[in-house]
Design an enzyme around this catalytic site. Structure first.
Site, short mmCIF file in Angstrom:
data_model
loop_
_atom_site.label_atom_id
_atom_site.label_comp_id
_atom_site.label_asym_id
_atom_site.label_seq_id
_atom_site.Cartn_x
_atom_site.Cartn_y
_atom_site.Cartn_z
N CYS A 117 -24.66 11.95 -22.91
CA CYS A 117 -23.44 11.33 -23.47
C CYS A 117 -22.92 10.95 -22.03
O CYS A 117 -23.32 11.11 -20.88
CB CYS A 117 -22.31 12.35 -24.14
SG CYS A 117 -21.23 11.67 -25.00
N CYS A 119 -19.14 10.88 -21.68
CA CYS A 119 -17.80 11.15 -21.63
C CYS A 119 -17.50 12.05 -20.48
O CYS A 119 -16.38 11.80 -19.97
CB CYS A 119 -17.24 11.86 -23.16
SG CYS A 119 -18.03 13.40 -23.23
N CYS A 127 -17.29 7.54 -24.66
CA CYS A 127 -18.71 7.91 -24.53
C CYS A 127 -19.74 6.92 -24.33
O CYS A 127 -20.92 6.96 -24.71
CB CYS A 127 -19.12 8.62 -25.88
SG CYS A 127 -17.83 10.25 -26.32
N LYS A 194 -21.35 14.46 -36.52
CA LYS A 194 -20.16 14.95 -35.51
C LYS A 194 -19.03 14.39 -36.02
O LYS A 194 -18.55 12.95 -35.83
CB LYS A 194 -20.61 14.63 -34.21
CG LYS A 194 -19.70 15.10 -32.90
CD LYS A 194 -20.16 14.56 -31.71
CE LYS A 194 -19.00 15.10 -30.70
NZ LYS A 194 -19.69 14.38 -29.25
N ARG A 204 -12.79 20.11 -24.15
CA ARG A 204 -12.52 18.82 -23.27
C ARG A 204 -11.84 19.40 -21.99
O ARG A 204 -11.78 18.49 -21.01
CB ARG A 204 -11.67 17.85 -24.20
CG ARG A 204 -12.51 17.12 -25.14
CD ARG A 204 -11.72 16.08 -25.95
NE ARG A 204 -12.52 15.75 -27.11
CZ ARG A 204 -12.02 14.88 -28.22
NH1 ARG A 204 -10.77 14.96 -28.22
NH2 ARG A 204 -12.91 14.40 -28.80
N ARG A 216 -11.48 9.11 -30.43
CA ARG A 216 -12.90 8.78 -30.78
C ARG A 216 -13.02 8.53 -32.11
O ARG A 216 -14.18 8.76 -32.66
CB ARG A 216 -13.65 9.91 -30.11
CG ARG A 216 -13.53 9.88 -28.62
CD ARG A 216 -14.42 11.07 -28.11
NE ARG A 216 -14.43 11.11 -26.49
CZ ARG A 216 -14.39 12.19 -25.71
NH1 ARG A 216 -14.43 13.39 -26.41
NH2 ARG A 216 -14.18 12.14 -24.41
N GLU A 232 -25.20 9.78 -42.59
CA GLU A 232 -25.58 9.83 -41.09
C GLU A 232 -26.81 10.58 -40.78
O GLU A 232 -27.50 10.46 -39.95
CB GLU A 232 -24.24 10.31 -40.42
CG GLU A 232 -23.18 9.50 -40.37
CD GLU A 232 -23.18 8.58 -38.95
OE1 GLU A 232 -24.12 8.71 -38.22
OE2 GLU A 232 -22.17 7.89 -38.57
N LYS A 247 -21.45 19.41 -36.44
CA LYS A 247 -20.38 19.69 -35.66
C LYS A 247 -18.95 19.17 -35.90
O LYS A 247 -18.99 18.08 -36.10
CB LYS A 247 -20.73 19.29 -34.03
CG LYS A 247 -19.82 19.57 -33.00
CD LYS A 247 -20.22 18.92 -31.82
CE LYS A 247 -19.11 19.59 -30.64
NZ LYS A 247 -19.52 18.83 -29.35
N SER A 273 -15.74 24.78 -29.44
CA SER A 273 -14.90 25.66 -28.53
C SER A 273 -13.66 26.20 -29.28
O SER A 273 -13.06 27.08 -29.11
CB SER A 273 -14.63 24.72 -27.41
OG SER A 273 -13.93 23.53 -28.00
N TYR A 312 -20.42 29.71 -27.90
CA TYR A 312 -20.11 30.56 -26.78
C TYR A 312 -20.09 31.99 -27.27
O TYR A 312 -20.00 32.55 -26.07
CB TYR A 312 -18.74 29.81 -26.54
CG TYR A 312 -18.59 28.48 -26.52
CD1 TYR A 312 -18.98 27.74 -25.12
CD2 TYR A 312 -18.43 27.72 -27.46
CE1 TYR A 312 -18.85 26.38 -25.14
CE2 TYR A 312 -18.26 26.29 -27.38
CZ TYR A 312 -18.41 25.60 -26.10
OH TYR A 312 -18.53 24.34 -26.05
#
Length: 324
Positions: A117, A119, A127, A194, A204, A216, A232, A247, A273, A312
């Site tokens: 990407c 970004c 992006c 996404k 971010r 976005r 999609e 996501k 996150s 994570y």
């Protein structure tokens, strides 16, 4: 006469025998964030336990990851200099290229997936390339530089590429350029569904990728749209994706199930996150049984249909699974 379901809940042995959904360290992917410099391991207040790390620290992290039995990482790069087109991402001396070479030299068996990407690399935080008239992303111009970025990743040792920018036609474009350059066996994991989600806030912060203007929503998906999400994913499969991703995960378990029921490809879910940070906040406040809720959360994602989970929590979960 009624069914006695409790017969098969009587003790831990029978519960283990009939358990339908099991967590496995082999299905976990751990995100890592690399920055320029040396000896850097910088904490992120909004994302406790997740760090920006220089290459030398990333290598230490890779050693721990391998020791825990985690087989795959997802690598994000944060350059020291950003510009309007994300030039660092297009350079063989860029942060991702250098990190790939270092990891593959010391850890040849670690499976490295690269986020593709712009970004993190652009000074505007979007992006791709900005159309100066409309101030929107120029989709097709971004496809062209994405192809250049893909070849940088491939040449420097990426095991899989994961384009996250949600550009129309990205999977077809990357598959074409990879095949033309001898990388026909390099798989692509599509960020196929996404959403334009508020759950990305802490990411971010650590990735330094917040847009400097606007949002976005013109390229990421409306969280309200179920059928568009399925469409999609199926479109990315038709364009040549090897793995489909949903996501975020927790607010979209229904979408994970929808996609899983319509494809024979592996499905990945990104436990993002914001989902992680909420559990960490509950742990810090002492109001939840963190380990149990963390495992229950990951089980719910697996039960919904995810074959792979980017999280994570991967190291914490691996330690629990290894101990058990």
């Amino acid at each position: 006469m009624f069914k006695r379901f409790r017969r098969l809940r009587k003790n831990s042995n029978v519960r283990d025998l009939i358990r339908e959904t099991r967590l496995n360290v082999n299905n976990l992917i751990y995100p890592l964030f690399v920055v320029e410099g040396e000896g850097i391991k910088k904490d992120t207040p909004s994302l406790p336990g997740v760090y920006q790390m220089s290459i030398d620290e990333i290598l230490k992290e890779c050693k721990e990851v391998e020791s825990l039995g985690i087989k795959a990482i997802l690598l994000f790069g944060i350059p020291s200099i950003k510009d309007s087109i994300g030039s660092d991402a297009l350079s063989n001396d860029g942060i991702i290229a250098k990190t790939l070479r270092a990891i593959k030299k010391d850890f040849p068996n670690l499976y490295v997936i690269t986020d593709l990407c712009f970004c993190e690399y652009t000074d505007h935080g979007h992006c791709g390339i900005i159309d100066q008239c409309s101030h929107d992303i120029d989709n097709d111009a971004t496809l062209e530089i994405s192809k250049k970025q893909a070849l940088i990743h491939a040449k420097n040792g990426a095991d899989m590429i994961a384009p996250s920018g949600m550009m129309d036609g990205i999977i077809y474009s990357l598959r074409e350029v990879l095949d033309e350059n001898g990388y026909e066996n390099l798989p692509i994991m599509a960020y196929s569904t996404k959403f334009a989600s508020a759950y990305y806030g802490p990411f971010r912060d650590v990735a330094e990728s917040a847009p400097s203007f606007g949002d976005r929503k013109a390229y990421q998906m409306d969280p309200a749209n179920r059928f568009e999400a399925i469409n999609e994913s199926l479109e990315d499969e038709a364009q040549g994706a090897d793995i489909l991703m949903v996501k975020p995960a927790l607010a979209y378990l229904d979408i994970i199930r929808d996609v899983k029921e319509r494809t024979l490809l592996p499905v990945c879910a990104y436990n993002v996150s914001g989902e992680y940070a909420l559990l960490k906040a509950g742990q810090k406040a002492g109001i939840i049984d963190y380990e149990r809720i963390m495992q229950e959360t990951i089980i719910s994602i697996k039960r919904a249909g995810a074959d792979l989970i980017i999280t994570y929590h991967a190291k914490e979960l691996a330690k629990i699974l290894n101990k058990n």
